[in-house]
Design a protein around this motif. Structure first.
Motif, PDB file in Angstrom:
ATOM      1  N   LYS A 237       2.223   3.872   9.595  1.00 37.81           N
ATOM      2  CA  LYS A 237       3.251   4.197  10.593  1.00 37.81           C
ATOM      3  C   LYS A 237       4.452   4.900   9.959  1.00 37.81           C
ATOM      4  O   LYS A 237       5.608   4.589  10.241  1.00 37.81           O
ATOM      5  CB  LYS A 237       3.689   2.928  11.330  1.00 37.81           C
ATOM      6  CG  LYS A 237       2.548   2.270  12.102  1.00 37.81           C
ATOM      7  CD  LYS A 237       3.008   1.038  12.864  1.00 37.81           C
ATOM      8  CE  LYS A 237       1.839   0.430  13.638  1.00 37.81           C
ATOM      9  NZ  LYS A 237       2.246  -0.790  14.390  1.00 37.81           N
ATOM     10  N   GLY A 238       4.143   5.843   9.076  1.00 42.44           N
ATOM     11  CA  GLY A 238       5.176   6.673   8.471  1.00 42.44           C
ATOM     12  C   GLY A 238       5.859   6.073   7.267  1.00 42.44           C
ATOM     13  O   GLY A 238       6.738   6.713   6.674  1.00 42.44           O
ATOM     14  N   ALA A 239       5.468   4.850   6.892  1.00 41.64           N
ATOM     15  CA  ALA A 239       6.154   4.169   5.785  1.00 41.64           C
ATOM     16  C   ALA A 239       5.611   4.631   4.439  1.00 41.64           C
ATOM     17  O   ALA A 239       5.035   3.865   3.675  1.00 41.64           O
ATOM     18  CB  ALA A 239       6.015   2.657   5.932  1.00 41.64           C
ATOM     19  N   LEU A 240       5.781   5.930   4.148  1.00 41.09           N
ATOM     20  CA  LEU A 240       5.349   6.519   2.881  1.00 41.09           C
ATOM     21  C   LEU A 240       6.582   6.999   2.131  1.00 41.09           C
ATOM     22  O   LEU A 240       7.357   7.801   2.655  1.00 41.09           O
ATOM     23  CB  LEU A 240       4.388   7.682   3.125  1.00 41.09           C
ATOM     24  CG  LEU A 240       3.930   8.476   1.904  1.00 41.09           C
ATOM     25  CD1 LEU A 240       3.160   7.588   0.940  1.00 41.09           C
ATOM     26  CD2 LEU A 240       3.069   9.666   2.332  1.00 41.09           C
ATOM     27  N   GLY A 241       6.786   6.478   0.944  1.00 42.98           N
ATOM     28  CA  GLY A 241       7.943   6.855   0.142  1.00 42.98           C
ATOM     29  C   GLY A 241       7.538   7.507  -1.158  1.00 42.98           C
ATOM     30  O   GLY A 241       6.371   7.832  -1.385  1.00 42.98           O
ATOM     31  N   ILE A 242       8.500   7.711  -2.022  1.00 39.37           N
ATOM     32  CA  ILE A 242       8.269   8.294  -3.335  1.00 39.37           C
ATOM     33  C   ILE A 242       8.647   7.271  -4.394  1.00 39.37           C
ATOM     34  O   ILE A 242       9.697   6.649  -4.328  1.00 39.37           O
ATOM     35  CB  ILE A 242       9.084   9.585  -3.535  1.00 39.37           C
ATOM     36  CG1 ILE A 242       8.529  10.701  -2.646  1.00 39.37           C
ATOM     37  CG2 ILE A 242       9.070  10.028  -4.982  1.00 39.37           C
ATOM     38  CD1 ILE A 242       9.260  12.007  -2.789  1.00 39.37           C
ATOM     39  N   GLY A 243       7.777   7.087  -5.359  1.00 36.12           N
ATOM     40  CA  GLY A 243       8.038   6.151  -6.429  1.00 36.12           C
ATOM     41  C   GLY A 243       6.744   5.715  -7.081  1.00 36.12           C
ATOM     42  O   GLY A 243       5.666   6.204  -6.738  1.00 36.12           O
ATOM     43  N   SER A 244       6.844   4.794  -8.016  1.00 35.55           N
ATOM     44  CA  SER A 244       5.675   4.347  -8.764  1.00 35.55           C
ATOM     45  C   SER A 244       5.370   2.887  -8.474  1.00 35.55           C
ATOM     46  O   SER A 244       6.248   2.120  -8.088  1.00 35.55           O
ATOM     47  CB  SER A 244       5.907   4.538 -10.268  1.00 35.55           C
ATOM     48  OG  SER A 244       4.726   4.291 -10.993  1.00 35.55           O
ATOM     49  N   THR A 245       4.103   2.522  -8.654  1.00 34.83           N
ATOM     50  CA  THR A 245       3.639   1.153  -8.493  1.00 34.83           C
ATOM     51  C   THR A 245       2.775   0.802  -9.706  1.00 34.83           C
ATOM     52  O   THR A 245       2.434   1.667 -10.511  1.00 34.83           O
ATOM     53  CB  THR A 245       2.789   0.997  -7.216  1.00 34.83           C
ATOM     54  OG1 THR A 245       1.601   1.790  -7.370  1.00 34.83           O
ATOM     55  CG2 THR A 245       3.552   1.457  -5.973  1.00 34.83           C
ATOM     56  N   ALA A 246       2.384  -0.461  -9.788  1.00 32.01           N
ATOM     57  CA  ALA A 246       1.521  -0.876 -10.903  1.00 32.01           C
ATOM     58  C   ALA A 246       0.198  -0.106 -10.910  1.00 32.01           C
ATOM     59  O   ALA A 246      -0.247   0.346 -11.974  1.00 32.01           O
ATOM     60  CB  ALA A 246       1.285  -2.381 -10.839  1.00 32.01           C
ATOM     61  N   PRO A 247      -0.482   0.079  -9.751  1.00 24.54           N
ATOM     62  CA  PRO A 247      -1.725   0.875  -9.780  1.00 24.54           C
ATOM     63  C   PRO A 247      -1.498   2.314 -10.231  1.00 24.54           C
ATOM     64  O   PRO A 247      -2.339   2.880 -10.938  1.00 24.54           O
ATOM     65  CB  PRO A 247      -2.221   0.805  -8.333  1.00 24.54           C
ATOM     66  CG  PRO A 247      -1.647  -0.461  -7.797  1.00 24.54           C
ATOM     67  CD  PRO A 247      -0.292  -0.562  -8.429  1.00 24.54           C
TER      68      PRO A 247
END
Length: 365
Positions: A237-247
């Protein structure tokens, strides 16, 4: 990426990474101008003779050209100045690099080169010869990378636009949309899924992950990338941001090992979104050992559906986890390369890279 720089991107004649790392520690001049070290933890690339403190081996990848380093997202070191030899050898290159350093956010065009009194074809040939990329390519990579990183660090869209050197917000939105399929304001900030930029010797990739699983890994030139990202955005639902995660950090390290010739194993947890048939095809693809290739017909036979060759091809094309699900290992029944979303030239290079793994035991993903 133009195919005439193909062999500059990954040179299988280079010594193994362990030998190059020893040369880095000893600051040997043997490989001067022939290989450069890219350091994952700092985002810079250096000569092997660089006097800076030496990074750990697992943070190093080695590339044969400056262009390959820049295209993979690394910046030149300010201590060993890897671009300096070419600048010293050619005043024209020195002048253009100085202009780029003086105005890193400026949108250079052919008219700027001509205004400085240089012949466009001469500049193109000189930069391709020394760096494996054109001057305009070098400038464009620097600008887009700066804008993306500004957003990743929490900067505003306006700040990212300014960092990327776009004079108008609409032009920046259009360039960003061509890359990711959505405007920067639609992807900036926090989100249930986070997008990050990963550089590789065969071009930049986009990784999209949740805190626990990798959902997408694609080369940025893939034609279907905007549609794939749109589907992921719709799913959250549009909740896509920019950044890093563990995977994302895990797959970044595994890609580094893969291109450095250390391992073709990918253990990053992935999210598989497809029908039971599609997932069966993907599972069979992951069983193909690195260094081998099979046909669509063979995949269909292995999953117990020998008549479903076209369906296998569609499932292959629906893969959005490049390299992890190795659809590049599927070829035509006659042995010819078939379609690949990342480009046939890249498919050929991946198969050539994986030839080094042919005699090594690999774990099934």
């Amino acid at each position: 990426m133009a195919t005439d720089t193909l062999h500059d991107l990954f040179d299988l004649t280079l010594p193994d990474p362990a030998t190059l790392y020893r040369a880095l520690l000893a600051r040997e001049a043997t490989y001067e101008g022939r290989v450069y070290v890219c350091v994952a933890t700092t985002g810079i690339f250096c000569r092997l003779t660089c006097p800076a403190r030496k990074p750990l081996a697992e943070n190093c990848t080695f590339r044969p050209t400056i262009g390959a380093c820049i295209e993979a997202g690394f910046r030149p070191c300010k201590r060993c100045h890897p671009l300096q030899p070419a600048a010293e050898a050619d005043p024209m290159i020195a002048a253009l690099l100085a202009a780029l350093d003086a105005r890193p956010a400026y949108r250079f065009g052919e008219e700027d080169i001509a205004r400085m009194g240089y012949d466009l074809s001469t500049v193109r040939r000189a930069f391709k010869r020394h760096f494996g990329m054109t001057f305009l390519d070098m400038a464009r990579h620097r600008r887009l990378r700066e804008g993306f990183e500004t957003l990743a660090l929490g900067g505003s869209v306006i700040a990212a636009q300014q960092e990327a050197g776009f004079q108008s917000a609409s032009a920046f939105r259009a360039a960003f949309a061509r890359l990711l399929g959505c405007a920067p304001g639609d992807i900036a900030g926090e989100g249930r899924l986070l997008a990050d930029w990963i550089g590789t010797p065969l071009g930049d990739m986009i990784a999209i992950s949740s805190p626990t699983h990798l959902h997408l890994l694609e080369f940025i030139e893939r034609r279907g990338l905007p549609a794939e990202i749109a589907r992921l955005r719709q799913g959250v639902k549009g909740a896509l941001g920019i950044g890093s995660t563990a995977p994302t950090e895990q797959i970044r390290a595994e890609l580094g090992a893969y291109f450095a010739g250390r391992s073709a194993d990918f253990a990053t947890p992935v999210a598989l979104d497809g029908s039971a048939f599609t997932r069966a095809v993907w599972a069979e693809l992951r069983r193909i050992p690195a260094g081998e290739s099979v046909s669509y017909a063979e995949i269909a036979r292995r999953i117990g559906a020998p008549a479903a060759i076209r369906a296998v091809a569609r499932a292959n094309g629906a893969n959005q986890l490049a390299l992890i699900i190795p659809c590049h290992r599927v070829i035509g029944a006659d042995g010819a390369l078939t379609g690949y979303g990342g480009g046939l030239w890249r498919k050929q290079r991946l198969l050539e890279i994986e030839a080094q793994y042919r005699t090594r035991p690999q774990q099934v993903g």
